[in-house]
Design an enzyme around this catalytic site. Structure first.
Site, mmCIF file in Angstrom:
data_model
loop_
_atom_site.group_PDB
_atom_site.id
_atom_site.type_symbol
_atom_site.label_atom_id
_atom_site.label_comp_id
_atom_site.label_asym_id
_atom_site.label_seq_id
_atom_site.Cartn_x
_atom_site.Cartn_y
_atom_site.Cartn_z
ATOM 1 N N LYS A 34 10.928 0.610 -10.473
ATOM 2 C CA LYS A 34 11.832 -0.432 -9.969
ATOM 3 C C LYS A 34 13.247 -0.236 -10.523
ATOM 4 C CE LYS A 34 8.513 -3.765 -8.461
ATOM 5 N NZ LYS A 34 7.535 -4.762 -8.853
ATOM 6 N N LYS B 188 0.806 10.039 6.310
ATOM 7 C CA LYS B 188 0.159 8.855 5.744
ATOM 8 C C LYS B 188 0.721 7.575 6.382
ATOM 9 C CE LYS B 188 -0.344 6.362 1.331
ATOM 10 N NZ LYS B 188 0.242 5.067 1.348
ATOM 11 N N LYS C 150 4.019 1.329 5.602
ATOM 12 C CA LYS C 150 5.064 0.480 6.212
ATOM 13 C C LYS C 150 6.444 1.091 5.997
ATOM 14 C CE LYS C 150 5.067 -2.811 2.364
ATOM 15 N NZ LYS C 150 3.977 -2.114 1.612
HETATM 16 P P1 ADP Z 1 2.301 0.935 2.234
HETATM 17 O O1 ADP Z 1 2.155 2.416 1.999
HETATM 18 O O2 ADP Z 1 2.270 0.596 3.673
HETATM 19 O O3 ADP Z 1 3.467 0.345 1.478
HETATM 20 P P2 ADP Z 1 0.771 -0.389 0.198
HETATM 21 O O4 ADP Z 1 1.280 0.521 -0.851
HETATM 22 O O5 ADP Z 1 1.238 -1.811 0.234
HETATM 23 O O6 ADP Z 1 1.002 0.284 1.638
HETATM 24 O O7 ADP Z 1 -0.811 -0.342 0.196
HETATM 25 C C1 ADP Z 1 -1.668 -1.281 -0.337
HETATM 26 C C2 ADP Z 1 -3.013 -0.597 -0.497
HETATM 27 O O8 ADP Z 1 -3.489 -0.152 0.790
HETATM 28 C C3 ADP Z 1 -2.912 0.673 -1.351
HETATM 29 O O9 ADP Z 1 -3.251 0.427 -2.671
HETATM 30 C C4 ADP Z 1 -3.903 1.615 -0.711
HETATM 31 O O10 ADP Z 1 -5.157 1.479 -1.347
HETATM 32 C C5 ADP Z 1 -4.051 1.148 0.712
HETATM 33 N N1 ADP Z 1 -3.375 2.034 1.677
HETATM 34 C C6 ADP Z 1 -2.127 1.898 2.182
HETATM 35 N N2 ADP Z 1 -1.857 2.860 3.088
HETATM 36 C C7 ADP Z 1 -2.943 3.641 3.163
HETATM 37 C C8 ADP Z 1 -3.289 4.802 3.928
HETATM 38 N N3 ADP Z 1 -2.457 5.341 4.809
HETATM 39 N N4 ADP Z 1 -4.517 5.339 3.738
HETATM 40 C C9 ADP Z 1 -5.375 4.803 2.850
HETATM 41 N N5 ADP Z 1 -5.125 3.709 2.110
HETATM 42 C C10 ADP Z 1 -3.925 3.119 2.254
#
Ligand code: ADP
Ligand code: TRP
Length: 311
Positions: free
Chosen positions: A111, A190, A193
Site C-alpha cells: 500500500k 487471469k 477486476k
Molecule cells: P481480483 O484479482 O479481481 O482483484 P481479489 O484479489 O479480490 O480478485 O480476489 C479475492 C479472492 O478470489 C482471491 O484471494 C483468490 O482466491 C480468488 N480469485 C480471484 N481471481 C481469481 C482467479 N482468476 N482465479 C482463481 N481465483 C481467483
C-alpha cells in the site's frame, strides 16, 4: 469440533474467478467445522472513509455469501465492530510486537508502494486480524494466498502472548483456498477486476452474455480455447467434449451454450441475492453477534486476568 474463522473485506463486485477461487472452496469446507464468518468492517476503515460505502460493503459482503449458499444456521455470521473484544485484544497485541516487525507486512509495504496514505491502522492491521482469529481459539483459517503472511503474524502474536503471560492462545493454521487453478478471464489472462476481463458473478443474463461474447477467439483453431477453458468450469467430461465436437468452428453457438450454462449456475444465486433484504442481513448479523460475543467475552475475561487489568 474444531473452529474455523474467516474474514470478509468486500472488494467490490465479485466475478466468477472469485467464486471458483475463493467462495466455492469455502462452501465445501465450512460445514465440516464450527465456523465463524466475520465481516471485517473495522479493517475496511483503513481504506474507506465514506460511511455509505462502509455500510454498503457490509450489506454486500453478507448478501454475497448468503446468495452463494452459506447457511446462517451452519455458521456464525457477524461483524467485527459488533464484538468490541476484537479491537481490545488487537491493542494488547500491538503492545507486544515491534514497529519494525509490523513494517515487514506485505500488505502494508504494497500500500505504501502504491502511494496510499500510511495511516497507523494500515500498520497495525495484522494485529487486529490476529485478534479476530485468536479470540475464538480458531484452528483453521481459510484465506487466499495473499493472506498467508497475516496468518504467520497471528501465530507470532499468539506465541508472544503465550511466552509473556502463559499458555492462552492456539497457534492457527492457514488453509489456502485452491481452486481448479487460475480462472482465466475473457482475454485468457487471469480473471481480475483490475484487468477488466471479468464475468460478473451476480450480473444479469445480458451482462453475462456481453462478457461471454467478448471472449477473445482466434480464427485459426476449430475449438476456441478461451471459451472452452471457461466452459470447463460449468460443464464436465463427456457433456463438454461432445458439445465442442458437435460445434466445431461454430464460435457463436459455443458462446451461446456457455451463456446458458453459466446462467444455470448463476441465475438461482442472483435470484436469491435479490431476495435478501437489508432487514434479512441485519437479522443474520444480530444473531451472529450474540453468539460471537458470548465466545469472545469468555476469552477476554481470561486475557484481562492474565495481563493484570482485571482486579
Ligand atoms: P481480483 O484479482 O479481481 O482483484 P481479489 O484479489 O479480490 O480478485 O480476489 C479475492 C479472492 O478470489 C482471491 O484471494 C483468490 O482466491 C480468488 N480469485 C480471484 N481471481 C481469481 C482467479 N482468476 N482465479 C482463481 N481465483 C481467483
Ligand atoms: N485481511 C483479510 C482480507 O483482506 C480479511 C480478514 C480480516 C480476515 N480478519 C480476518 C481473514 C481473519 C481471515 C481471518 O481478505
Amino acid at each position: 469440533m474444531q473452529r474455523l474463522l474467516t474474514g470478509l473485506q468486500s472488494s467490490g463486485d465479485l466475478h466468477i474467478g472469485n467464486y471458483f477461487g475463493a467462495l466455492k472452496p469455502f462452501l465445501d469446507l465450512y460445514p465440516k467445522y464450527e465456523s465463524l464468518l466475520m465481516v471485517a468492517d473495522y479493517h475496511s476503515l483503513t481504506s474507506l472513509k465514506d460511511p455509505k460505502k462502509v455500510s454498503g460493503s457490509i450489506y454486500n459482503s453478507v448478501r454475497d455469501y448468503l446468495a452463494a449458499g452459506v447457511d446462517s444456521n451452519k455458521a456464525i455470521i457477524f461483524k467485527q465492530s459488533d464484538v468490541s473484544e476484537h479491537t481490545e485484544l488487537g491493542w494488547i497485541f500491538d503492545c507486544l510486537v515491534t514497529v519494525p516487525f509490523l513494517q515487514q507486512g506485505h500488505a502494508y509495504k504494497d500500500k505504501i508502494a502504491k502511494g496510499l496514505e500510511a495511516n497507523a491502522g494500515l500498520l497495525t492491521y495484522p494485529m487486529l486480524m490476529a485478534a479476530d482469529i485468536l479470540l475464538y481459539d480458531t484452528v483453521i483459517v481459510p484465506v487466499g494466498e495473499d493472506q498467508r503472511q497475516h496468518i504467520e503474524y497471528a501465530r507470532e502474536a499468539a506465541a508472544k502472548f503465550n511466552n509473556t503471560y502463559g499458555e492462552t492462545f492456539i497457534e492457527p493454521k492457514e488453509h489456502i483456498m485452491t481452486s481448479v487453478g487460475v480462472i482465466p478471464g475473457t482475454d485468457g489472462k487471469k480473471m481480475s477486476k483490475s484487468y477488466g476481463n471479468t464475468i460478473p458473478l451476480f450480473g444479469t443474463k445480458d451482462e453475462i452474455a456481453k462478457a461471454v461474447m467478448s471472449i477473445v477467439t482466434d480464427s485459426k483453431g476449430e475449438s476456441p480455447e478461451h471459451v472452452y477453458n471457461i466452459h470447463a468450469l460449468f460443464r464436465k467430461g463427456e457433456a463438454l467434449s461432445s458439445l465442442y465436437k458437435e460445434n466445431k468452428g461454430k464460435y457463436k453457438a459455443l458462446k451461446d451454450a456457455l451463456v446458458e450454462d453459466i446462467e444455470s449456475v448463476i441465475g438461482p444465486m442472483r435470484e436469491r441475492r435479490a431476495n435478501i433484504s437489508d432487514e434479512d442481513v441485519k437479522t443474520v448479523l444480530r444473531e451472529g453477534k450474540e453468539k460471537a460475543k458470548t465466545l469472545a467475552a469468555a476469552k477476554m475475561a481470561d486475557v484481562r486476568k492474565k495481563v493484570g487489568v482485571a482486579l
